[in-house]
Design an enzyme around this catalytic site. Sequence first.
Site, PDB file in Angstrom:
ATOM      1  N   PHE A 148     -20.292  42.876 -49.752  1.00 17.09           N
ATOM      2  CA  PHE A 148     -20.067  42.074 -48.555  1.00 17.09           C
ATOM      3  C   PHE A 148     -19.193  40.884 -48.934  1.00 17.09           C
ATOM      4  O   PHE A 148     -19.591  40.043 -49.739  1.00 17.09           O
ATOM      5  CB  PHE A 148     -21.391  41.609 -47.941  1.00 17.09           C
ATOM      6  CG  PHE A 148     -21.179  40.966 -46.605  1.00 17.09           C
ATOM      7  CD1 PHE A 148     -21.018  41.752 -45.467  1.00 17.09           C
ATOM      8  CD2 PHE A 148     -21.102  39.586 -46.489  1.00 17.09           C
ATOM      9  CE1 PHE A 148     -20.789  41.165 -44.227  1.00 17.09           C
ATOM     10  CE2 PHE A 148     -20.869  38.988 -45.250  1.00 17.09           C
ATOM     11  CZ  PHE A 148     -20.713  39.783 -44.123  1.00 17.09           C
ATOM     12  N   VAL A 149     -17.990  40.817 -48.373  1.00 16.92           N
ATOM     13  CA  VAL A 149     -17.025  39.793 -48.771  1.00 16.92           C
ATOM     14  C   VAL A 149     -16.811  38.781 -47.643  1.00 16.92           C
ATOM     15  O   VAL A 149     -16.999  39.096 -46.465  1.00 16.92           O
ATOM     16  CB  VAL A 149     -15.675  40.420 -49.180  1.00 16.92           C
ATOM     17  CG1 VAL A 149     -15.840  41.282 -50.423  1.00 16.92           C
ATOM     18  CG2 VAL A 149     -15.065  41.246 -48.050  1.00 16.92           C
TER      19      VAL A 149
ATOM     20  N   GLY B 160     -12.430  38.299 -37.163  1.00 20.71           N
ATOM     21  CA  GLY B 160     -12.173  38.458 -38.599  1.00 20.71           C
ATOM     22  C   GLY B 160     -10.708  38.550 -38.969  1.00 20.71           C
ATOM     23  O   GLY B 160     -10.319  38.233 -40.090  1.00 20.71           O
TER      24      GLY B 160
ATOM     25  N   ARG C  13     -14.935  31.526 -42.810  1.00 15.53           N
ATOM     26  CA  ARG C  13     -13.644  32.115 -42.386  1.00 15.53           C
ATOM     27  C   ARG C  13     -12.479  31.317 -42.955  1.00 15.53           C
ATOM     28  O   ARG C  13     -11.404  31.857 -43.195  1.00 15.53           O
ATOM     29  CB  ARG C  13     -13.530  32.138 -40.858  1.00 15.53           C
ATOM     30  CG  ARG C  13     -14.538  33.034 -40.178  1.00 15.53           C
ATOM     31  CD  ARG C  13     -14.134  33.260 -38.720  1.00 15.53           C
ATOM     32  NE  ARG C  13     -15.238  33.794 -37.935  1.00 15.53           N
ATOM     33  CZ  ARG C  13     -15.577  35.073 -37.881  1.00 15.53           C
ATOM     34  NH1 ARG C  13     -14.903  35.960 -38.591  1.00 15.53           N
ATOM     35  NH2 ARG C  13     -16.589  35.482 -37.136  1.00 15.53           N
TER      36      ARG C  13
ATOM     37  N   ASP D  15     -14.885  49.486 -42.721  1.00 12.71           N
ATOM     38  CA  ASP D  15     -16.130  49.784 -43.434  1.00 12.71           C
ATOM     39  C   ASP D  15     -16.635  51.146 -42.960  1.00 12.71           C
ATOM     40  O   ASP D  15     -16.182  52.172 -43.474  1.00 12.71           O
ATOM     41  CB  ASP D  15     -17.118  48.640 -43.198  1.00 12.71           C
ATOM     42  CG  ASP D  15     -18.393  48.785 -44.016  1.00 12.71           C
ATOM     43  OD1 ASP D  15     -18.506  49.750 -44.789  1.00 12.71           O
ATOM     44  OD2 ASP D  15     -19.287  47.931 -43.891  1.00 12.71           O
TER      45      ASP D  15
ATOM     46  N   LYS E 144     -13.076  49.606 -47.563  1.00  6.76           N
ATOM     47  CA  LYS E 144     -14.133  49.998 -48.503  1.00  6.76           C
ATOM     48  C   LYS E 144     -14.054  51.507 -48.651  1.00  6.76           C
ATOM     49  O   LYS E 144     -14.447  52.242 -47.760  1.00  6.76           O
ATOM     50  CB  LYS E 144     -15.506  49.570 -47.965  1.00  6.76           C
ATOM     51  CG  LYS E 144     -15.699  48.059 -47.951  1.00  6.76           C
ATOM     52  CD  LYS E 144     -17.109  47.679 -47.519  1.00  6.76           C
ATOM     53  CE  LYS E 144     -17.262  46.172 -47.505  1.00  6.76           C
ATOM     54  NZ  LYS E 144     -18.542  45.747 -46.894  1.00  6.76           N
TER      55      LYS E 144
HETATM   56  P1  5GP Z   1     -16.946  48.942 -39.330  1.00 10.90           P
HETATM   57  O1  5GP Z   1     -17.039  49.072 -37.840  1.00 10.90           O
HETATM   58  O2  5GP Z   1     -15.719  49.625 -39.931  1.00 10.90           O
HETATM   59  O3  5GP Z   1     -18.209  49.316 -40.036  1.00 10.90           O
HETATM   60  O4  5GP Z   1     -16.878  47.413 -39.649  1.00 10.90           O
HETATM   61  C1  5GP Z   1     -15.808  46.689 -39.301  1.00 10.90           C
HETATM   62  C2  5GP Z   1     -16.155  45.243 -39.064  1.00 10.90           C
HETATM   63  O5  5GP Z   1     -17.360  44.830 -39.728  1.00 10.90           O
HETATM   64  C3  5GP Z   1     -15.055  44.448 -39.674  1.00 10.90           C
HETATM   65  O6  5GP Z   1     -14.015  44.247 -38.740  1.00 10.90           O
HETATM   66  C4  5GP Z   1     -15.744  43.176 -40.069  1.00 10.90           C
HETATM   67  O7  5GP Z   1     -15.739  42.300 -38.962  1.00 10.90           O
HETATM   68  C5  5GP Z   1     -17.143  43.608 -40.392  1.00 10.90           C
HETATM   69  N1  5GP Z   1     -17.291  43.819 -41.856  1.00 10.90           N
HETATM   70  C6  5GP Z   1     -17.360  44.973 -42.545  1.00 10.90           C
HETATM   71  N2  5GP Z   1     -17.508  44.764 -43.865  1.00 10.90           N
HETATM   72  C7  5GP Z   1     -17.522  43.425 -44.018  1.00 10.90           C
HETATM   73  C8  5GP Z   1     -17.633  42.564 -45.167  1.00 10.90           C
HETATM   74  O8  5GP Z   1     -17.742  42.967 -46.342  1.00 10.90           O
HETATM   75  N3  5GP Z   1     -17.621  41.235 -44.917  1.00 10.90           N
HETATM   76  C9  5GP Z   1     -17.493  40.712 -43.667  1.00 10.90           C
HETATM   77  N4  5GP Z   1     -17.483  39.389 -43.554  1.00 10.90           N
HETATM   78  N5  5GP Z   1     -17.373  41.488 -42.575  1.00 10.90           N
HETATM   79  C10 5GP Z   1     -17.383  42.820 -42.752  1.00 10.90           C
HETATM   80 MG    MG Z   2     -14.010  42.705 -37.356  1.00  8.38          MG
END
Ligand code: 5GP
Ligand code: MG
Length: 181
Positions: A154-155, A45, A167, A105, A133
């Site tokens: 979700f973006v 990402g 991407r 997130d 977020k």
């Molecule tokens: P976390 O472990 O903080 O919950 O999530 C982190 C990873 O989840 C991010 O690096 C990303 O890859 C994915 N992610 C979280 N929210 C989003 C979103 O809104 N869109 C997308 N495409 N990926 C997300």
């Molecule tokens: Mg990621």
Amino acid sequence: MDSDIDRILYDHDRILGRVRELGRDIAAHYADLEAPLTLVPILSGSIIFVADLIRELPLKMRIAMLQLSSYPGTATSPAQDPATLIELTGPVSGRHVLIVDDILDTGNTLRRVRRMLLDRGAASLRTAVLLRKPNKAPTDVPVDFVGFDVEDLFVVGYGLDYNDLYRNYPHIGVLRPELMP
Ligand code: 5GP
Ligand code: MG
């Protein structure tokens, strides 16, 4: 691809402007560092973000990448404990490390990466994320540089995917709801 996007939240120019500011903040933070900085981008990402960010960083720097999985398959909510898919591609012991991720997130990903890098002896550890977020951001996962606080949606785009698509979409936006199960 354009027709799959419901709404643009940040267009490409706005993103680039903010990345330039982040580059300035990060460069100022490390201005007195004599050793090279080691960036740890979390794949996949962060690829576009890190590619733009490093060109705004007039510092000696290295890159050690790593890939974790957070979303199983086509899910749009994260796994509790993300698995390592690609091991860290370079050393961090004794090095000053800046983690670069696309979005914070739940914080499960960054919590795990921070612990790993500290266990491996990083001399210092900071984190830059393009998006955060805010409603869900956990207090035990510090982030030092944040591009934008984004709505809890979700973006996709600018490196962020849905099912590994979008991407390469240059802006950050929200998919049409019927495209996500
Ligand atoms: P976390 O472990 O903080 O919950 O999530 C982190 C990873 O989840 C991010 O690096 C990303 O890859 C994915 N992610 C979280 N929210 C989003 C979103 O809104 N869109 C997308 N495409 N990926 C997300
Ligand atoms: Mg990621």
